[in-house]
Design an enzyme around this catalytic site. Structure first.
Site, PDB file in Angstrom:
ATOM      1  N   GLU A   1       1.336  -1.330   0.624  1.00  0.00           N
ATOM      2  CA  GLU A   1      -0.279   0.317  -0.362  1.00  0.00           C
ATOM      3  C   GLU A   1       0.842   1.266   0.065  1.00  0.00           C
ATOM      4  OE1 GLU A   1      -2.611   0.171   3.436  1.00  0.00           O
ATOM      5  OE2 GLU A   1      -3.708   2.070   2.640  1.00  0.00           O
TER       6      GLU A   1
ATOM      7  N   LYS B   1      -2.327  -1.876  -3.173  1.00  0.00           N
ATOM      8  CA  LYS B   1      -3.747  -1.208  -2.717  1.00  0.00           C
ATOM      9  C   LYS B   1      -3.280   0.443  -2.536  1.00  0.00           C
ATOM     10  CE  LYS B   1      -5.646  -0.017   1.807  1.00  0.00           C
ATOM     11  NZ  LYS B   1      -6.755  -0.948   2.868  1.00  0.00           N
TER      12      LYS B   1
HETATM   13  P1  13P Z   1      -9.314   4.028   3.917  1.00  0.00           P
HETATM   14  O1  13P Z   1     -10.030   3.175   2.840  1.00  0.00           O
HETATM   15  O2  13P Z   1     -10.394   4.952   5.032  1.00  0.00           O
HETATM   16  O3  13P Z   1      -8.681   5.020   3.980  1.00  0.00           O
HETATM   17  O4  13P Z   1      -8.452   3.233   4.918  1.00  0.00           O
HETATM   18  C1  13P Z   1      -7.825   1.676   4.295  1.00  0.00           C
HETATM   19  C2  13P Z   1      -6.323   2.017   5.063  1.00  0.00           C
HETATM   20  O5  13P Z   1      -6.828   1.009   4.955  1.00  0.00           O
HETATM   21  C3  13P Z   1      -5.136   2.600   5.116  1.00  0.00           C
HETATM   22  O6  13P Z   1      -3.959   1.993   5.196  1.00  0.00           O
END
Ligand code: 13P
Length: 339
Positions: free
Chosen positions: A177, A219
């Site tokens: 991510e 992500k």
């Molecule tokens: P949000 O969808 O609230 O941004 O959170 C996703 C997430 O896991 C951020 O690390």
């Protein structure tokens, strides 16, 4: 074979019509969310809240897996079943956030680097033992005047790749991510430029760390206008810019891209995902791994009161269903009104 298992799990995480619930808020983050509804962040309140989410009837129709926080993986449902078991029984895969948070990067004013590599191999072994089948690590990239710096982007990509390698070694699918924050005043064009740079760097480092791309999920943020930008891009523009950016930087061997919501409202995030899937077929599954955009309406409906559990679960199921429809490009406003 290990890589085969990773592939099977990664594919299950982005199964048709389903996506991931991010419920891995750290102590400070869940504290902020609870403060908003006026309740204290005690261990029992956190347990009760997640119990409400995970025991929502038929959630597994639209949710393939759930990202947990360390504390939650060690907790149990009111009937005594550990949460990992509760999820499995509901047809959902338990996952775990393994980073230790984004901290100020020394020497790089205004930028962050994610910590958590030390001792990670041992923690991964324990998490696997406890039932986790995938992991998540979040890097944060900040847009501002002169930011991000090239080196901050690279340092974060390097840490993501080191994490991903350890995760695959442990037989756990990494969710990689790199989040480009959306709270500045930048245009959507600037967001696209920075997101492309970040993704390119991430995939270079993943390659150099010998990551098995078929056994991971990405992500990313969606490509959107900064929150404080006076010119806000519409749904179609966001969908087109995001898909263009991803096509330029994400290999087609990656099974799935699971977006974060990053501060978008629940309905905005669903509409954006829907528009991307409506654009046609893509090399990867385009799915969700929303935190706030899945939970916010349910959190409000629950408000820390056990009497509200049924109502909150209905709200939560509806949100999951809308995002399930967005996986096919079949979501529209009428779904919201019908609820
Ligand atoms: P949000 O969808 O609230 O941004 O959170 C996703 C997430 O896991 C951020 O690390």
């Amino acid at each position: 074979m290990m890589t085969k298992n990773l592939e099977t799990t990664a594919q299950a995480m982005v199964a048709t019509g389903k996506g991931i619930l991010a419920a891995d808020e750290s102590f400070p983050t869940i504290g902020k969310r609870f403060k908003h509804i006026g309740i204290e962040s005690t261990e029992e309140n956190r347990r009760a809240y997640r119990d409400m989410l995970f025991t929502t009837p038929n959630l597994g129709e639209f949710v393939s897996g759930v990202i947990l926080f360390d504390e939650t993986l060690r907790q149990s449902s009111a009937d005594g079943a550990p949460f990992a078991k509760v999820l499995e029984n509901g047809g959902m895969i338990p996952g775990i956030k393994v980073d230790a948070g984004a901290k100020p990067m020394a020497g790089f004013d205004g930028e962050k680097i994610t910590e958590g590599l030390d001792g990670l191999r041992d923690r991964l072994a324990e998490y696997r033992e406890m039932g986790a089948r995938f992991t998540k690590w979040r890097a944060v990239i900040t847009i501002d005047d002169g930011l991000p710096t090239t080196y901050n982007v690279e340092a974060n990509a390097h840490a993501l790749a080191r994490y991903a390698a350890l995760s695959q070694e442990a037989g756990l699918v990494p969710i990689v991510e790199p989040e480009v924050l959306m709270d500045a005043d930048n245009t959507i064009g600037r967001c696209e430029e920075v997101t492309e740079e970040a993704l390119n760097s991430v995939f270079q480092h993943l390659y150099r760390h010998r990551i098995h791309l078929e056994g991971m999920c990405l992500k990313p943020n969606m490509v959107v206008s900064g929150k404080k930008c006076p010119e806000q891009a519409g749904v179609q523009e966001v969908a087109e810019a995001t898909v263009r950016c991803l096509r330029r930087s994400v290999p087609g061997s990656v099974p799935g891209i699971v977006f974060l919501s990053g501060g978008q409202s629940a309905q905005e995030a669903t509409a954006h995902l829907n528009a991307m899937n409506a654009l046609g077929t893509h090399p990867w599954e385009l799915s969700f791994s929303f935190g706030r955009a899945l939970q916010a309406p349910a959190l409000d409906a629950w408000s820390g009161n056990a009497e509200n559990v049924d109502a909150a679960q209905k709200v939560f199921y509806h949100r999951a269903k809308c995002n399930g429809a967005a996986r096919f490009g079949k979501y529209d406003d009428k779904m919201e009104k019908a609820a």
